[in-house]
Design a protein around this motif. Sequence first.
Motif, PDB file in Angstrom:
ATOM      1  N   LEU A   1       0.837  -1.205   0.000  1.00 50.74           N
ATOM      2  CA  LEU A   1       0.000   0.000   0.000  1.00 50.74           C
ATOM      3  C   LEU A   1       0.873   1.256   0.000  1.00 50.74           C
ATOM      4  O   LEU A   1       0.579   2.222  -0.711  1.00 50.74           O
ATOM      5  CB  LEU A   1      -0.924   0.005   1.221  1.00 50.74           C
ATOM      6  N   ALA A   2       1.938   1.250   0.791  1.00 53.19           N
ATOM      7  CA  ALA A   2       2.834   2.404   0.839  1.00 53.19           C
ATOM      8  C   ALA A   2       3.515   2.618  -0.515  1.00 53.19           C
ATOM      9  O   ALA A   2       3.681   3.755  -0.965  1.00 53.19           O
ATOM     10  CB  ALA A   2       3.864   2.221   1.938  1.00 53.19           C
ATOM     11  N   ALA A   3       3.887   1.535  -1.183  1.00 56.06           N
ATOM     12  CA  ALA A   3       4.532   1.640  -2.491  1.00 56.06           C
ATOM     13  C   ALA A   3       3.568   2.215  -3.534  1.00 56.06           C
ATOM     14  O   ALA A   3       3.989   2.899  -4.466  1.00 56.06           O
ATOM     15  CB  ALA A   3       5.035   0.273  -2.939  1.00 56.06           C
ATOM     16  N   LEU A   4       2.277   1.937  -3.355  1.00 55.46           N
ATOM     17  CA  LEU A   4       1.276   2.513  -4.249  1.00 55.46           C
ATOM     18  C   LEU A   4       0.992   3.976  -3.905  1.00 55.46           C
ATOM     19  O   LEU A   4       0.355   4.682  -4.676  1.00 55.46           O
ATOM     20  CB  LEU A   4      -0.036   1.714  -4.172  1.00 55.46           C
ATOM     21  N   GLY A   5       1.439   4.425  -2.732  1.00 53.91           N
ATOM     22  CA  GLY A   5       1.224   5.805  -2.320  1.00 53.91           C
ATOM     23  C   GLY A   5      -0.027   5.990  -1.491  1.00 53.91           C
ATOM     24  O   GLY A   5      -0.496   7.115  -1.326  1.00 53.91           O
ATOM     25  N   LEU A   6      -0.569   4.896  -0.960  1.00 56.45           N
ATOM     26  CA  LEU A   6      -1.796   4.964  -0.168  1.00 56.45           C
ATOM     27  C   LEU A   6      -1.470   4.927   1.321  1.00 56.45           C
ATOM     28  O   LEU A   6      -0.725   4.063   1.779  1.00 56.45           O
ATOM     29  CB  LEU A   6      -2.719   3.789  -0.519  1.00 56.45           C
ATOM     30  N   HIS A   7      -2.029   5.880   2.070  1.00 55.39           N
ATOM     31  CA  HIS A   7      -1.765   5.959   3.501  1.00 55.39           C
ATOM     32  C   HIS A   7      -3.029   6.029   4.337  1.00 55.39           C
ATOM     33  O   HIS A   7      -3.009   5.694   5.509  1.00 55.39           O
ATOM     34  CB  HIS A   7      -0.903   7.188   3.813  1.00 55.39           C
ATOM     35  N   LYS A   8      -4.143   6.482   3.765  1.00 53.60           N
ATOM     36  CA  LYS A   8      -5.389   6.651   4.504  1.00 53.60           C
ATOM     37  C   LYS A   8      -6.538   5.993   3.752  1.00 53.60           C
ATOM     38  O   LYS A   8      -6.497   5.855   2.530  1.00 53.60           O
ATOM     39  CB  LYS A   8      -5.736   8.137   4.660  1.00 53.60           C
ATOM     40  N   ILE A   9      -7.582   5.634   4.489  1.00 50.72           N
ATOM     41  CA  ILE A   9      -8.791   5.114   3.865  1.00 50.72           C
ATOM     42  C   ILE A   9      -9.447   6.235   3.056  1.00 50.72           C
ATOM     43  O   ILE A   9      -9.427   7.394   3.460  1.00 50.72           O
ATOM     44  CB  ILE A   9      -9.755   4.564   4.933  1.00 50.72           C
ATOM     45  N   SER A  10      -9.990   5.897   1.929  1.00 51.85           N
ATOM     46  CA  SER A  10     -10.647   6.804   0.979  1.00 51.85           C
ATOM     47  C   SER A  10      -9.662   7.682   0.212  1.00 51.85           C
ATOM     48  O   SER A  10     -10.096   8.549  -0.543  1.00 51.85           O
ATOM     49  CB  SER A  10     -11.695   7.679   1.660  1.00 51.85           C
ATOM     50  N   GLN A  11      -8.380   7.467   0.376  1.00 52.08           N
ATOM     51  CA  GLN A  11      -7.391   8.221  -0.393  1.00 52.08           C
ATOM     52  C   GLN A  11      -7.328   7.636  -1.806  1.00 52.08           C
ATOM     53  O   GLN A  11      -7.362   6.425  -1.990  1.00 52.08           O
ATOM     54  CB  GLN A  11      -6.020   8.119   0.268  1.00 52.08           C
ATOM     55  N   VAL A  12      -7.256   8.513  -2.795  1.00 52.66           N
ATOM     56  CA  VAL A  12      -7.170   8.099  -4.191  1.00 52.66           C
ATOM     57  C   VAL A  12      -5.843   8.579  -4.757  1.00 52.66           C
ATOM     58  O   VAL A  12      -5.471   9.740  -4.580  1.00 52.66           O
ATOM     59  CB  VAL A  12      -8.342   8.684  -5.017  1.00 52.66           C
ATOM     60  N   VAL A  13      -5.121   7.672  -5.420  1.00 49.13           N
ATOM     61  CA  VAL A  13      -3.871   8.040  -6.081  1.00 49.13           C
ATOM     62  C   VAL A  13      -3.954   7.618  -7.544  1.00 49.13           C
ATOM     63  O   VAL A  13      -4.662   6.682  -7.896  1.00 49.13           O
ATOM     64  CB  VAL A  13      -2.640   7.382  -5.418  1.00 49.13           C
ATOM     65  N   GLU A  14      -3.228   8.323  -8.370  1.00 46.77           N
ATOM     66  CA  GLU A  14      -3.165   8.009  -9.792  1.00 46.77           C
ATOM     67  C   GLU A  14      -1.777   7.443 -10.082  1.00 46.77           C
ATOM     68  O   GLU A  14      -0.767   8.099  -9.828  1.00 46.77           O
ATOM     69  CB  GLU A  14      -3.414   9.269 -10.614  1.00 46.77           C
ATOM     70  N   VAL A  15      -1.734   6.215 -10.575  1.00 51.59           N
ATOM     71  CA  VAL A  15      -0.471   5.530 -10.842  1.00 51.59           C
ATOM     72  C   VAL A  15      -0.440   5.080 -12.291  1.00 51.59           C
ATOM     73  O   VAL A  15      -1.476   4.943 -12.941  1.00 51.59           O
ATOM     74  CB  VAL A  15      -0.275   4.314  -9.900  1.00 51.59           C
ATOM     75  N   GLU A  16       0.768   4.840 -12.798  1.00 50.60           N
ATOM     76  CA  GLU A  16       0.912   4.359 -14.169  1.00 50.60           C
ATOM     77  C   GLU A  16       0.352   2.951 -14.284  1.00 50.60           C
ATOM     78  O   GLU A  16       0.454   2.155 -13.360  1.00 50.60           O
ATOM     79  CB  GLU A  16       2.386   4.347 -14.577  1.00 50.60           C
ATOM     80  N   ASP A  17      -0.241   2.671 -15.418  1.00 40.94           N
ATOM     81  CA  ASP A  17      -0.805   1.352 -15.668  1.00 40.94           C
ATOM     82  C   ASP A  17       0.256   0.487 -16.335  1.00 40.94           C
ATOM     83  O   ASP A  17       0.481   0.570 -17.537  1.00 40.94           O
ATOM     84  CB  ASP A  17      -2.048   1.479 -16.554  1.00 40.94           C
ATOM     85  N   ASN A  18       0.929  -0.340 -15.532  1.00 36.17           N
ATOM     86  CA  ASN A  18       1.914  -1.271 -16.058  1.00 36.17           C
ATOM     87  C   ASN A  18       1.805  -2.588 -15.289  1.00 36.17           C
ATOM     88  O   ASN A  18       1.134  -2.651 -14.262  1.00 36.17           O
ATOM     89  CB  ASN A  18       3.331  -0.678 -16.009  1.00 36.17           C
ATOM     90  N   PRO A  19       2.422  -3.645 -15.762  1.00 34.94           N
ATOM     91  CA  PRO A  19       2.275  -4.946 -15.113  1.00 34.94           C
ATOM     92  C   PRO A  19       2.727  -4.966 -13.653  1.00 34.94           C
ATOM     93  O   PRO A  19       2.148  -5.677 -12.837  1.00 34.94           O
ATOM     94  CB  PRO A  19       3.158  -5.865 -15.963  1.00 34.94           C
ATOM     95  N   CYS A  20       3.730  -4.190 -13.307  1.00 33.90           N
ATOM     96  CA  CYS A  20       4.221  -4.136 -11.935  1.00 33.90           C
ATOM     97  C   CYS A  20       3.144  -3.589 -10.998  1.00 33.90           C
ATOM     98  O   CYS A  20       2.873  -4.163  -9.931  1.00 33.90           O
ATOM     99  CB  CYS A  20       5.476  -3.288 -11.866  1.00 33.90           C
ATOM    100  N   VAL A  21       2.532  -2.499 -11.382  1.00 29.84           N
ATOM    101  CA  VAL A  21       1.480  -1.887 -10.562  1.00 29.84           C
ATOM    102  C   VAL A  21       0.260  -2.792 -10.522  1.00 29.84           C
ATOM    103  O   VAL A  21      -0.379  -2.939  -9.469  1.00 29.84           O
ATOM    104  CB  VAL A  21       1.123  -0.489 -11.104  1.00 29.84           C
ATOM    105  N   ARG A  22      -0.075  -3.424 -11.629  1.00 27.76           N
ATOM    106  CA  ARG A  22      -1.212  -4.354 -11.646  1.00 27.76           C
ATOM    107  C   ARG A  22      -0.985  -5.493 -10.655  1.00 27.76           C
ATOM    108  O   ARG A  22      -1.905  -5.941  -9.977  1.00 27.76           O
ATOM    109  CB  ARG A  22      -1.421  -4.927 -13.053  1.00 27.76           C
ATOM    110  N   GLY A  23       0.258  -5.970 -10.554  1.00 23.69           N
ATOM    111  CA  GLY A  23       0.582  -7.028  -9.595  1.00 23.69           C
ATOM    112  C   GLY A  23       0.428  -6.552  -8.164  1.00 23.69           C
ATOM    113  O   GLY A  23      -0.052  -7.302  -7.301  1.00 23.69           O
TER     114      GLY A  23
END
Length: 58
Positions: A23-45
Amino acid sequence: MATIKVKQIRSKIGHPIDQKRTLAALGLHKISQVVEVEDNPCVRGMIRKVHHLVTVVE
């Protein structure tokens, strides 16, 4: 490159440390937080690993 929005919907409390770090690697720290990340196989995993804690927002 394409991006996807990921929203944290459940708490990380009580879950294994590897899921908390994902979750931290995705940039998420709080409930209901929304982050925009690149769509690649690593992030999908990462999303697949914590699919019970997050959702993909359209």
